[in-house]
Write a protein that holds these residues in place. Structure first.
Motif, short mmCIF file in Angstrom:
data_model
loop_
_atom_site.label_atom_id
_atom_site.label_comp_id
_atom_site.label_asym_id
_atom_site.label_seq_id
_atom_site.Cartn_x
_atom_site.Cartn_y
_atom_site.Cartn_z
N LEU A 154 71.93 1.93 8.91
CA LEU A 154 72.20 0.50 8.89
C LEU A 154 71.31 -0.71 8.40
O LEU A 154 71.25 -1.33 7.88
CB LEU A 154 72.66 0.08 10.04
CG LEU A 154 74.11 0.57 10.30
CD1 LEU A 154 75.15 0.08 11.64
CD2 LEU A 154 75.50 0.77 9.47
N ILE A 165 70.38 0.25 4.96
CA ILE A 165 71.26 -0.32 4.33
C ILE A 165 70.39 -2.17 4.28
O ILE A 165 70.66 -2.75 2.79
CB ILE A 165 72.76 -0.68 4.83
CG1 ILE A 165 73.08 1.25 3.92
CG2 ILE A 165 73.48 -0.97 3.67
CD1 ILE A 165 74.31 1.80 4.53
N GLU A 166 70.36 -2.94 5.23
CA GLU A 166 70.40 -4.49 5.03
C GLU A 166 68.70 -4.05 4.53
O GLU A 166 68.42 -5.95 4.32
CB GLU A 166 70.32 -5.12 6.70
CG GLU A 166 71.70 -4.35 7.28
CD GLU A 166 72.58 -5.14 6.63
OE1 GLU A 166 71.99 -6.55 6.28
OE2 GLU A 166 74.33 -5.04 7.02
N LYS A 183 68.29 -3.14 2.09
CA LYS A 183 68.03 -2.46 0.78
C LYS A 183 67.19 -1.66 -0.07
O LYS A 183 67.29 -1.25 -0.84
CB LYS A 183 68.09 -4.41 -0.08
CG LYS A 183 68.62 -5.22 0.28
CD LYS A 183 69.00 -6.22 -1.41
CE LYS A 183 69.49 -7.50 -0.96
NZ LYS A 183 71.18 -6.89 -1.10
N ASN A 186 71.26 3.08 -1.64
CA ASN A 186 73.23 1.92 -2.31
C ASN A 186 73.91 3.19 -2.35
O ASN A 186 75.00 2.84 -3.16
CB ASN A 186 72.54 1.03 -3.51
CG ASN A 186 71.83 2.75 -3.95
OD1 ASN A 186 72.00 3.70 -4.89
ND2 ASN A 186 71.68 1.74 -5.46
N TYR A 210 82.81 -3.16 5.10
CA TYR A 210 81.42 -2.95 4.97
C TYR A 210 80.36 -2.41 3.89
O TYR A 210 79.80 -3.63 2.81
CB TYR A 210 80.62 -2.61 6.21
CG TYR A 210 78.25 -2.53 6.28
CD1 TYR A 210 78.12 -3.66 7.18
CD2 TYR A 210 78.61 -1.33 6.37
CE1 TYR A 210 77.06 -3.87 7.51
CE2 TYR A 210 77.01 -1.11 6.49
CZ TYR A 210 76.18 -2.73 6.41
OH TYR A 210 74.60 -2.47 7.24
N SER A 241 80.50 -5.01 1.04
CA SER A 241 79.65 -6.18 0.96
C SER A 241 78.40 -5.66 0.69
O SER A 241 78.04 -7.01 -0.03
CB SER A 241 80.43 -6.79 2.28
OG SER A 241 80.08 -5.55 3.26
N ARG A 242 78.20 -4.45 1.05
CA ARG A 242 76.50 -4.50 0.73
C ARG A 242 76.04 -4.25 -0.80
O ARG A 242 74.87 -3.16 -0.78
CB ARG A 242 75.73 -3.42 1.23
CG ARG A 242 76.54 -4.32 3.25
CD ARG A 242 75.27 -5.89 3.60
NE ARG A 242 75.40 -5.48 4.19
CZ ARG A 242 76.30 -6.23 5.35
NH1 ARG A 242 77.60 -6.69 4.61
NH2 ARG A 242 76.10 -7.09 6.79
N ILE A 285 77.33 -0.67 -1.62
CA ILE A 285 77.77 0.65 -0.97
C ILE A 285 78.10 1.41 -1.82
O ILE A 285 79.16 0.82 -1.06
CB ILE A 285 76.76 1.37 0.44
CG1 ILE A 285 75.83 0.52 0.48
CG2 ILE A 285 76.29 2.36 0.79
CD1 ILE A 285 74.33 -0.18 0.14
#
Length: 552
Positions: free
Chosen positions: A81, A84-85, A87, A90, A114, A117-118, A120
């Motif tokens: 996580l 992911i935050e 970046k 992906n 989640y 929105s990211r 992914i």
């Protein structure tokens, strides 16, 4: 990113986005029963092969081995996580949807909210799920099925535990201080000869009236390992910082030990219950719902000693700033309702203090009457009673002194001797092995790295053995050391009670079981009103003394 590029006469060629794939693998104990298909190694081979076939660059592998799907607080998952935050990835690929988790609400939030929105992309290989595909509507139903599997597994495990609890089988991760798990039956407790010595000594001090804070102080002075540190000492893989912040005995630790019925041979379990199989939160169950099974292992303490300690347990709090200490705490009891008598009043002098029924103090007349007793008066009554009991002729004093000496000629504990002999034997074996190890190194039979590792391991074991031997030998003085202390014991007691301030909680613990205080009454005598109050003193070594007609 432009998804298409012109190539010649109107020809369009699709260009795949640059994906940095995170391969996430998880295996819990429950999933382990599914066989080889769920193993971490098989998951890794499957995901790596899938990524290579589809031209995905693998950024990193994330592995949570031994973590339940209902628990989302997993180290590798938390790291994913964070990446992911940041970046860094992906694309997330798993073997199936259940690898994300078996909570359909949380898993649904990840796949539906989640990840999109990211930005992914998520792929579950075996379930044929790809978030970029329009044919992924089956995912919510898969998530529900995965949770039903977890719920069913939880019910089976809970049912198995409940059966064991009712049978009196010990299901804790670690044995209580003073015991160890039976090597032949992990659900059965056997005495730990090293820690059992400390437990018995703590109960002995408490029985004599020592406050928990004082007991903790004595243990810390002798550098006795706390239960948490003792547990970690025998298990190098445990981190002491994760089990205890304070590396010393406290009054709270002592109080918890003194109130644990496991030392009576009982197994008490089922004290807490989880709110849900999906939540780590627990709630404490009422005492009447606890499961108590007696006579499941060898007791360390007799019922009589345990009850005496519980009755006279001293408050864990420090003495009040006034400096007044109620020496009758745990001894003086209401003769009617059986509650402990509580001190009331201000100041540090006895003259300003009274004892009152604890039930009356808390709940008023609906519980009991006040049973007011002047503290100073009770002090002198008890002191004079003990003095009268200890008035002997010289011949009687000599005889009693010899009798008092006898209990201190204690024979060596066979359990402790067996443990010490076993430790000494192992120490001699290690000494021989270390000697041969040096010879092998000199003769170049083993390399430097292997020599250092083996020497460090064996040296560590030798140090632990010596610490254990010191622990066995240090807690209690030997019989020869005790004899001089026992000699003249009666003379010392007589000298102690001859002083005006001779009474103490320790002295009361040696002689008195309990003191019952009854409600006072008034009678008219010769035109004057006189107050009478009954006090009953129960002695430990003598028959109960009762003087219902004696005024106090």
């Amino acid at each position: 990113m432009d998804m298409f590029n012109q190539a010649g006469c109107g020809e369009k060629r699709f260009i795949s986005p640059c994906y940095r794939a995170a391969l996430y693998m998880r295996l819990s104990r429950d999933d382990d029963g599914e066989g080889e298909s769920s193993s971490i190694s098989t998951q890794r081979k499957m995901l790596c092969s899938y990524a290579m076939e589809n031209g995905f660059d693998i950024y990193k592998e994330y592995v949570d081995d031994g973590y339940s799907g209902t628990n989302f607080d997993r180290p590798a998952w938390n790291q994913l996580l964070r990446d992911i935050e940041a970046k860094q990835v992906n694309l997330v690929i798993t073997k199936d949807l259940s690898r994300l988790g078996r909570d359909y609400i949380m898993t649904g939030q990840l796949t539906e909210i989640y990840f999109p929105s990211r930005g992914i992309r998520y792929i579950a290989v075996n379930d044929g799920y790809d978030s970029d595909s329009p044919w992924s509507d089956i995912a919510p139903f898969k998530n529900i099925i995965n949770e039903m599997y977890a719920r069913d597994t939880s019910k089976k495990i809970r049912s198995s535990f409940q059966t064991k609890i009712k049978e009196g089988a010990f299901i804790g991760n670690f044995a209580p201080f003073g015991y160890q798990k039976d090597p032949e039956d992990k659900n059965h407790l056997i005495v730990d000869p090293l820690a059992a010595v400390i437990v018995r000594e703590i109960f002995q001090w408490a029985e004599q009236g020592e406050a928990p804070a004082r007991i903790a102080e004595r243990l810390n002075q002798r550098k006795v390992l706390t239960p948490a540190l003792y547990r970690c000492a025998g298990r190098p893989y445990l981190n002491p910082d994760s089990y205890t912040k304070r590396k010393e005995w406290t009054s709270g630790t002592v109080c918890k030990l003194l109130s644990n019925p496991v030392y009576l041979g009982q197994i008490v379990q089922g004290k807490t219950a989880k709110v849900s199989f999906k939540s780590p939160m627990t709630f404490r169950k009422p005492r009447e719902e606890w499961v108590v099974v007696e006579d499941m292992h060898e007791p360390l303490i007799s019922r009589e000693v345990f009850d005496r300690v519980r009755r006279r347990s001293v408050s864990r709090k420090n003495p009040p700033e006034t400096g007044f200490i109620n020496i009758f705490s745990g001894f003086a009891m209401c003769g009617d309702c059986g509650r402990n008598m509580s001190s009331t009043g201000t100041g540090r002098e006895m003259e300003s203090r009274k004892l009152v029924c604890g039930g009356y103090k808390l709940y008023g007349k609906r519980e009991c009457t006040n049973h007011y007793m002047d503290y100073r008066l009770l002090y002198h009554v008890v002191l004079n009673e003990i003095r009268s009991l200890l008035s002997f002729t010289e011949a009687e004093m000599k005889e009693i002194d010899e009798m008092l000496r006898e209990p201190y000629n204690i024979k060596e504990n066979p359990v402790e001797k067996k443990a010490a002999d076993s430790l000494k034997k192992r120490e001699r074996e290690l000494d021989r092995m270390i000697g041969r190890l040096y010879e092998d190194r000199v003769n170049e039979r083993i390399g430097e790295d292997r020599f250092c590792k083996m020497l460090e391991s064996w040296d560590k074991e030798v140090r632990e053995i010596r610490q254990s031997l010191a622990l066995i030998q240090s807690p209690c003085l030997s019989g020869e050391q005790r004899k001089p202390a026992a000699s003249g014991m009666l003379s010392h007691l007589l000298e102690e009670i001859s002083r005006e301030d001779g009474l103490s909680s320790e002295l009361l613990g040696k002689f008195i079981e309990k003191i019952e205080v009854f409600q006072s009454s008034k009678e008219e005598e010769g035109g004057k009103c006189r107050k009478y109050q009954t006090i009953r003193i129960y002695y430990r070594m003598l028959a109960s003394t009762e003087d219902p007609d004696g005024p106090a």
